[in-house]
Design a protein around this motif. Sequence first.
Motif, PDB file in Angstrom:
ATOM      1  N   ALA A   1       0.829  -1.206   0.000  1.00  0.00           N
ATOM      2  CA  ALA A   1       0.000   0.000   0.000  1.00  0.00           C
ATOM      3  C   ALA A   1       0.868   1.264   0.000  1.00  0.00           C
ATOM      4  CB  ALA A   1      -0.934  -0.013   1.206  1.00  0.00           C
ATOM      5  N   LEU A   2       1.894   1.287   0.824  1.00  0.00           N
ATOM      6  CA  LEU A   2       2.789   2.437   0.879  1.00  0.00           C
ATOM      7  C   LEU A   2       3.508   2.644  -0.447  1.00  0.00           C
ATOM      8  CD1 LEU A   2       4.272   1.856   4.431  1.00  0.00           C
ATOM      9  CD2 LEU A   2       3.007   3.906   3.725  1.00  0.00           C
ATOM     10  N   PHE A   3       3.990   1.564  -1.036  1.00  0.00           N
ATOM     11  CA  PHE A   3       4.783   1.665  -2.265  1.00  0.00           C
ATOM     12  C   PHE A   3       3.949   2.225  -3.414  1.00  0.00           C
ATOM     13  CE2 PHE A   3       6.980  -0.206  -6.012  1.00  0.00           C
ATOM     14  CZ  PHE A   3       8.170   0.492  -5.869  1.00  0.00           C
ATOM     15  N   SER A   4       2.726   1.801  -3.514  1.00  0.00           N
ATOM     16  CA  SER A   4       1.851   2.299  -4.580  1.00  0.00           C
ATOM     17  C   SER A   4       1.711   3.817  -4.499  1.00  0.00           C
ATOM     18  CB  SER A   4       0.485   1.618  -4.474  1.00  0.00           C
ATOM     19  OG  SER A   4      -0.414   2.175  -5.402  1.00  0.00           O
ATOM     20  N   VAL A   5       1.444   4.337  -3.308  1.00  0.00           N
ATOM     21  CA  VAL A   5       1.272   5.779  -3.123  1.00  0.00           C
ATOM     22  C   VAL A   5       2.604   6.509  -3.349  1.00  0.00           C
ATOM     23  CG1 VAL A   5       0.663   7.571  -1.433  1.00  0.00           C
ATOM     24  CG2 VAL A   5      -0.717   5.490  -1.616  1.00  0.00           C
ATOM     25  N   SER A   6       3.699   5.944  -2.864  1.00  0.00           N
ATOM     26  CA  SER A   6       5.007   6.570  -3.046  1.00  0.00           C
ATOM     27  C   SER A   6       5.365   6.682  -4.523  1.00  0.00           C
ATOM     28  CB  SER A   6       6.090   5.796  -2.291  1.00  0.00           C
ATOM     29  OG  SER A   6       5.917   5.939  -0.894  1.00  0.00           O
ATOM     30  N   CYS A   7       5.105   5.636  -5.285  1.00  0.00           N
ATOM     31  CA  CYS A   7       5.395   5.664  -6.732  1.00  0.00           C
ATOM     32  C   CYS A   7       4.584   6.750  -7.422  1.00  0.00           C
ATOM     33  CB  CYS A   7       5.110   4.310  -7.365  1.00  0.00           C
ATOM     34  SG  CYS A   7       6.335   3.050  -6.981  1.00  0.00           S
ATOM     35  N   GLN A   8       3.307   6.831  -7.116  1.00  0.00           N
ATOM     36  CA  GLN A   8       2.454   7.864  -7.718  1.00  0.00           C
ATOM     37  C   GLN A   8       2.989   9.255  -7.399  1.00  0.00           C
ATOM     38  OE1 GLN A   8      -1.591   7.273  -6.415  1.00  0.00           O
ATOM     39  NE2 GLN A   8      -1.657   5.183  -7.176  1.00  0.00           N
ATOM     40  N   TYR A   9       3.381   9.457  -6.162  1.00  0.00           N
ATOM     41  CA  TYR A   9       3.905  10.756  -5.750  1.00  0.00           C
ATOM     42  C   TYR A   9       5.181  11.090  -6.526  1.00  0.00           C
ATOM     43  CZ  TYR A   9       5.742  14.555  -2.978  1.00  0.00           C
ATOM     44  OH  TYR A   9       6.237  15.778  -2.588  1.00  0.00           O
ATOM     45  N   LEU A  10       6.108  10.148  -6.590  1.00  0.00           N
ATOM     46  CA  LEU A  10       7.387  10.405  -7.249  1.00  0.00           C
ATOM     47  C   LEU A  10       7.219  10.673  -8.736  1.00  0.00           C
ATOM     48  CD1 LEU A  10       9.652   7.809  -5.430  1.00  0.00           C
ATOM     49  CD2 LEU A  10       9.728  10.310  -5.205  1.00  0.00           C
ATOM     50  N   VAL A  11       6.337   9.957  -9.399  1.00  0.00           N
ATOM     51  CA  VAL A  11       6.074  10.207 -10.822  1.00  0.00           C
ATOM     52  C   VAL A  11       5.578  11.646 -10.993  1.00  0.00           C
ATOM     53  CG1 VAL A  11       4.544   9.632 -12.749  1.00  0.00           C
ATOM     54  CG2 VAL A  11       5.710   7.813 -11.504  1.00  0.00           C
ATOM     55  N   GLY A  12       4.653  12.068 -10.139  1.00  0.00           N
ATOM     56  CA  GLY A  12       4.118  13.426 -10.200  1.00  0.00           C
ATOM     57  C   GLY A  12       5.166  14.492  -9.962  1.00  0.00           C
ATOM     58  N   GLU A  13       6.230  14.145  -9.230  1.00  0.00           N
ATOM     59  CA  GLU A  13       7.309  15.085  -8.925  1.00  0.00           C
ATOM     60  C   GLU A  13       8.464  14.992  -9.917  1.00  0.00           C
ATOM     61  OE1 GLU A  13       7.351  17.484  -6.375  1.00  0.00           O
ATOM     62  OE2 GLU A  13       5.221  16.941  -6.336  1.00  0.00           O
ATOM     63  N   GLY A  14       8.353  14.134 -10.934  1.00  0.00           N
ATOM     64  CA  GLY A  14       9.362  14.060 -11.985  1.00  0.00           C
ATOM     65  C   GLY A  14      10.537  13.136 -11.722  1.00  0.00           C
ATOM     66  N   PHE A  15      10.449  12.272 -10.730  1.00  0.00           N
ATOM     67  CA  PHE A  15      11.525  11.321 -10.467  1.00  0.00           C
ATOM     68  C   PHE A  15      11.455  10.170 -11.468  1.00  0.00           C
ATOM     69  CE2 PHE A  15      11.329  13.664  -6.563  1.00  0.00           C
ATOM     70  CZ  PHE A  15      12.650  13.708  -6.124  1.00  0.00           C
ATOM     71  N   SER A  16      12.598   9.569 -11.755  1.00  0.00           N
ATOM     72  CA  SER A  16      12.651   8.476 -12.728  1.00  0.00           C
ATOM     73  C   SER A  16      12.871   7.114 -12.090  1.00  0.00           C
ATOM     74  CB  SER A  16      13.770   8.715 -13.747  1.00  0.00           C
ATOM     75  OG  SER A  16      15.049   8.566 -13.127  1.00  0.00           O
ATOM     76  N   THR A  17      13.545   7.085 -10.933  1.00  0.00           N
ATOM     77  CA  THR A  17      14.016   5.818 -10.372  1.00  0.00           C
ATOM     78  C   THR A  17      14.027   5.898  -8.854  1.00  0.00           C
ATOM     79  OG1 THR A  17      15.458   5.600 -12.312  1.00  0.00           O
ATOM     80  CG2 THR A  17      15.935   4.152 -10.452  1.00  0.00           C
ATOM     81  N   ILE A  18      13.789   4.741  -8.225  1.00  0.00           N
ATOM     82  CA  ILE A  18      13.879   4.630  -6.768  1.00  0.00           C
ATOM     83  C   ILE A  18      15.032   3.692  -6.439  1.00  0.00           C
ATOM     84  CG2 ILE A  18      12.694   4.015  -4.632  1.00  0.00           C
ATOM     85  CD1 ILE A  18      10.042   4.281  -6.175  1.00  0.00           C
TER      86      ILE A  18
END
Length: 162
Positions: A99-116
């Motif tokens: 659950a946490l990872f799904s939300v974190s990925c969405q947030y990072l995409v919206g902020e322009g990040f490419s990779t975790i």
Amino acid sequence: MSIKVRFAREDDAEELCGLLNEIIEIGGTTAMEESLNVDQFKHYFLTGDHCICCHVSEDDEGAITGFQVLGRHSELPGDWADIGTFARVHPRVYGVGKALFSVSCQYLVGEGFSTINATIRADNSSGLRYYEKMGFTTYKTTKAVPLKDGTLVDRFSKSYHL
């Protein structure tokens, strides 16, 4: 049971710090070896210049079940985020990390990040399983990193492309 995810707030710090310190005391599932006080926790996970964001998961009653922190690291490219995931030990709730990872990925995409990036100790079998299940792949191994007691443990750096 449903799991809700929201941004962490500073007033969560004491409870999140307690959750983390219990994990540190048990040992073997985090690279952190020393407990933090609440001010250290706030700086490291919520308010420091390196912090991107921190998400908290809650159960149906609003009890915190875990958290996931995203930050910048000087050794990573600027469009990469470093991740740490911590789930409550007692009582354990299944599905927190997903659950946490799904939300974190969405947030990072919206902020322009490419990779975790996730860096996991070789002796942290549950952490390795979790990040591999989420789709991370190893891109670097750092051999024989000494623990506080002198034990040498490899660390795996894993990436997930958004």
